[in-house]
Design a protein around this motif. Sequence first.
Motif, PDB file in Angstrom:
ATOM      1  N   PRO A 278       0.735  -1.113  -0.041  1.00  0.00           N
ATOM      2  CA  PRO A 278       0.025  -0.002   0.056  1.00  0.00           C
ATOM      3  C   PRO A 278       0.652   1.325  -0.166  1.00  0.00           C
ATOM      4  N   ASP A 279       1.906   1.416   0.634  1.00  0.00           N
ATOM      5  CA  ASP A 279       2.866   2.653   0.567  1.00  0.00           C
ATOM      6  C   ASP A 279       3.628   2.679  -0.958  1.00  0.00           C
ATOM      7  N   GLY A 280       3.313   1.780  -1.757  1.00  0.00           N
ATOM      8  CA  GLY A 280       3.953   2.010  -3.140  1.00  0.00           C
ATOM      9  C   GLY A 280       5.167   1.228  -3.365  1.00  0.00           C
ATOM     10  N   LYS A 281       5.722   0.558  -2.582  1.00  0.00           N
ATOM     11  CA  LYS A 281       6.764  -0.318  -2.493  1.00  0.00           C
ATOM     12  C   LYS A 281       6.776  -1.443  -3.055  1.00  0.00           C
ATOM     13  N   THR A 282       7.417  -1.898  -4.250  1.00  0.00           N
ATOM     14  CA  THR A 282       7.274  -3.115  -4.816  1.00  0.00           C
ATOM     15  C   THR A 282       8.361  -3.953  -4.385  1.00  0.00           C
ATOM     16  N   VAL A 283       8.050  -5.277  -3.863  1.00  0.00           N
ATOM     17  CA  VAL A 283       8.859  -6.236  -3.187  1.00  0.00           C
ATOM     18  C   VAL A 283       8.872  -7.480  -4.153  1.00  0.00           C
ATOM     19  N   ARG A 284       9.968  -8.005  -4.045  1.00  0.00           N
ATOM     20  CA  ARG A 284      10.177  -9.499  -4.851  1.00  0.00           C
ATOM     21  C   ARG A 284      10.432 -10.666  -4.147  1.00  0.00           C
ATOM     22  N   PRO A 285      10.458 -11.853  -4.416  1.00  0.00           N
ATOM     23  CA  PRO A 285      10.681 -12.831  -3.399  1.00  0.00           C
ATOM     24  C   PRO A 285      12.203 -12.920  -3.144  1.00  0.00           C
ATOM     25  N   SER A 286      12.339 -12.990  -1.860  1.00  0.00           N
ATOM     26  CA  SER A 286      13.756 -13.069  -1.232  1.00  0.00           C
ATOM     27  C   SER A 286      14.271 -14.782  -0.532  1.00  0.00           C
ATOM     28  N   LEU A 287      13.003 -15.422  -0.730  1.00  0.00           N
ATOM     29  CA  LEU A 287      13.144 -16.972  -0.208  1.00  0.00           C
ATOM     30  C   LEU A 287      12.262 -17.734  -0.959  1.00  0.00           C
ATOM     31  N   VAL A 288      12.843 -19.018  -1.884  1.00  0.00           N
ATOM     32  CA  VAL A 288      11.954 -19.748  -2.454  1.00  0.00           C
ATOM     33  C   VAL A 288      12.126 -20.999  -1.794  1.00  0.00           C
ATOM     34  N   VAL A 289      11.003 -21.630  -1.631  1.00  0.00           N
ATOM     35  CA  VAL A 289      10.832 -22.930  -1.057  1.00  0.00           C
ATOM     36  C   VAL A 289      10.346 -24.022  -2.074  1.00  0.00           C
ATOM     37  N   LEU A 290      10.998 -25.015  -2.798  1.00  0.00           N
ATOM     38  CA  LEU A 290      10.535 -25.837  -3.723  1.00  0.00           C
ATOM     39  C   LEU A 290      10.387 -27.237  -3.060  1.00  0.00           C
ATOM     40  N   ASP A 291       9.272 -27.683  -2.970  1.00  0.00           N
ATOM     41  CA  ASP A 291       9.057 -28.996  -2.264  1.00  0.00           C
ATOM     42  C   ASP A 291       8.639 -29.969  -3.404  1.00  0.00           C
ATOM     43  N   ASP A 292       9.697 -31.089  -3.546  1.00  0.00           N
ATOM     44  CA  ASP A 292       9.623 -32.183  -4.508  1.00  0.00           C
ATOM     45  C   ASP A 292       9.144 -31.535  -6.064  1.00  0.00           C
ATOM     46  N   PRO A 293      10.072 -30.872  -6.570  1.00  0.00           N
ATOM     47  CA  PRO A 293       9.748 -30.156  -8.123  1.00  0.00           C
ATOM     48  C   PRO A 293       9.669 -30.959  -8.902  1.00  0.00           C
ATOM     49  N   GLN A 294       9.533 -32.380  -8.938  1.00  0.00           N
ATOM     50  CA  GLN A 294       9.305 -33.210  -9.806  1.00  0.00           C
ATOM     51  C   GLN A 294       8.406 -34.308  -9.604  1.00  0.00           C
ATOM     52  N   THR A 295       7.745 -34.686 -10.670  1.00  0.00           N
ATOM     53  CA  THR A 295       6.704 -35.723 -10.421  1.00  0.00           C
ATOM     54  C   THR A 295       7.286 -37.195 -11.059  1.00  0.00           C
ATOM     55  N   ASP A 296       6.631 -38.106 -10.848  1.00  0.00           N
ATOM     56  CA  ASP A 296       7.123 -39.463 -11.465  1.00  0.00           C
ATOM     57  C   ASP A 296       7.109 -39.465 -12.957  1.00  0.00           C
ATOM     58  N   ILE A 326      19.000 -14.699  -4.168  1.00  0.00           N
ATOM     59  CA  ILE A 326      17.611 -15.220  -3.678  1.00  0.00           C
ATOM     60  C   ILE A 326      17.987 -16.359  -2.835  1.00  0.00           C
ATOM     61  N   SER A 327      17.611 -16.520  -1.866  1.00  0.00           N
ATOM     62  CA  SER A 327      17.823 -17.850  -1.053  1.00  0.00           C
ATOM     63  C   SER A 327      16.959 -19.063  -1.543  1.00  0.00           C
ATOM     64  N   GLY A 328      17.345 -20.165  -1.203  1.00  0.00           N
ATOM     65  CA  GLY A 328      16.372 -21.279  -1.505  1.00  0.00           C
ATOM     66  C   GLY A 328      16.579 -22.583  -0.822  1.00  0.00           C
ATOM     67  N   ILE A 329      15.231 -23.307  -0.556  1.00  0.00           N
ATOM     68  CA  ILE A 329      15.243 -24.550   0.056  1.00  0.00           C
ATOM     69  C   ILE A 329      14.578 -25.622  -0.586  1.00  0.00           C
ATOM     70  N   MET A 330      15.211 -26.660  -1.157  1.00  0.00           N
ATOM     71  CA  MET A 330      14.470 -27.667  -1.922  1.00  0.00           C
ATOM     72  C   MET A 330      14.380 -28.965  -1.164  1.00  0.00           C
TER      73      MET A 330
END
Length: 752
Positions: A278-296, A326-330
Amino acid sequence: MQLDPAKLRPSECCRLLNSTPLGEVINERQLHRYRTRAGHRIGDGKSVHLLKFAGLLIEDRHRPKADDTDAYEKHKDYSRERNAAKSLAGRDIGELPPISDPDRKAKAADSFRYFCEAYFSLTFHLSWSPDHIAVINKIEEAVVRGGLFSLAMARGSGKSSLAEVACIWAVLNGYRDFVCLIGSDEGHACDMLESIKTELDGNDLLLADYPEVCFPIQALDGIANRANGQLHQGKRTQIGWTAKEVVLPSIEGSKASGAIIKVAGLTGRIRGMKFKRPDGKTVRPSLVVLDDPQTDESARSLSQCANREAILAGAVLGLAGPGNKISGIMPCTVIRPGDMADNILDRDKHPEWNGSRTRMVNSFPTNETLWERYAEIRSEGLRAGDGGAAGTEFYRKNKAAMDEGADVAWKERFNHDELSAIQHAMNLKLQDEAAFFAEYQNEPLPAETVDADQLTAEQVAEKSNGMERCCVPIAANHLTAFIDVQGKLLFYVVAAWDDDFTGYIVDYGSFPDQKRPYFTLRDARHTLATEGTGLEGSLYAGMEALTADLLGREWQRDDGAAMKIERCLIDANWGHSTNVVYQFCRQSPHASILLPSHGRFVGASSSPFSEYKRRPGDRIGLNWRVPSVHGKRAIRHVIYDTNWWKSFTHARLAVAMGDRGCLSVFGDRAEQHRMFAEQITAEYFIKTEGRGRTVDEWKARPEQPDNHWLDCLVGTAVAASMQGSLLFGTDNQAAILRERVSFKELQQRKRR
């Protein structure tokens, strides 16, 4: 009887007034109300003075009426203010409750492990294993100090729960203001977000120590529509509570004020993810969590694995925007050797992800004889219906000897009907050894080897000749093409051939072009369908545009000579397209080059093409024939043995580079042909005997539904055979010697 106007009884007054032509104008009840209001001004208690009563009526008639508008408006304003105050009181959550245990909150902010133990004891109720401690420290480092961390733990070890709690810990304590949850698809990611929302809304311990976050959330009472109007001390909390996004309340002094948790699927829309506050500031992801990013399914596909790795390296790691890391946990599971998870965990291939693998069993028991006996007893007991009690009793008696040499990572992990984690692990191994090594050891067993005569997608992708795309080698004498017709797309392959059947795949693709390295027919984005055009019209227009491009151009040979496609076959087997294919081949400007084609499954029990009885006008070749024209379509077509020609084409791909009869593909990178190679190997053959002969019968692999480029490549080989290409050893069919017969003798034979 004479009436006195000064002394009329009420009944007489009413009768007198109602005697006019106007009819009834008053009754005794109305007159009673006038007498009560006027008192003795219009008569005594028993009679009415008619003239005074008339004067009262005249006075009432001409008296100015009071303006009730102001009163009504005041009433409306009052009601509005009252309702607004009532609504405001209902929207304002009031004062926040005090922090229950500031020391616990401060300690949890400094230690991710303590945060898990203090607030999520129901989730993490068993003691930590050494592997858990190492993983927890890595997660804390990734959240607080940054970095990428991929972890593969045994199924059921809580890796997904640790990742979810890490999201909560990161935003509640102000370490990250925008966390992106990414799953193998969007539905998987939404399930993770729903679990996080349940904890924020229902965890009483979090409410006690983090009231600035959890109290406004619980004030919604599970009604998401209340989020837009929620107030705290007269100010909007700006809370967001949807199925794909959570925006924590903006509370002054809160470390988590305005933090965002958003979800996405790995193959969905990821690029450009941002949030404007609401204050006009644009934020982007700083942490990404990928849980099991593939399928069988994707794990079994080389091109899908490569595609997901490319998305991970490009779109996902670029979410933070220019100049930001960016930081990431997978958390992931290795499904098969060489899949996406296996590659990401390999520190030689992806050192940036700091991959870590854990196992359920570090070393297996050495006394294999006792465990084999245990397996027999347990199986017999299970068949008898004892639930494995006999095997457990055998293990109880021989536990010391059976545990010798074994080392399990998590000693507290076993079921209530088991005696130790070693027994639990061995039960899982006995249940399904392949699944155990993949799901619990993160060391999947090598994939089943295919027959030596059958190619793999890797072998096809690596069979490149270094030529540029659309460039014809100097040794080629024939240029053929094949178009496979589907409802959404047209698939095509262009191949160049030498007279000895040495082949070069010059070009392949789909129409319309999908403009991406991997796709399936089912998820095609650009299709043949156009506005106002039916199926037949879209197929006709697509074939017209594609043949104009392929057959109308000149293909440059590497010696500078220009070549054109000599023969182009179009698949006419698809039921909805047969008639339109025949019509197009007849009406096209390239009709002399085009030919409809029909592949026939000729199994071991079928009559081979070599036994086909030739009829006048037929053209017969190597397991193909062009019947004479008859019937309503009035255009020639080719019929060929799909089983024989698929085996023939695969044999050409198996020939070593440089040998006669070798088939290769353009380019010098295997990665660019992953999807093509998967379709070429989308079928496998089974040697079948019948009627005194052995035939390779080709069947589709269930995990690979698309085989369109295989059909195209086989079709180009058939077209090359029609143009004169001949492999040494396939020309041993006895030539049919026919004597010359004059026209006169033919006429005489007919008369007989």
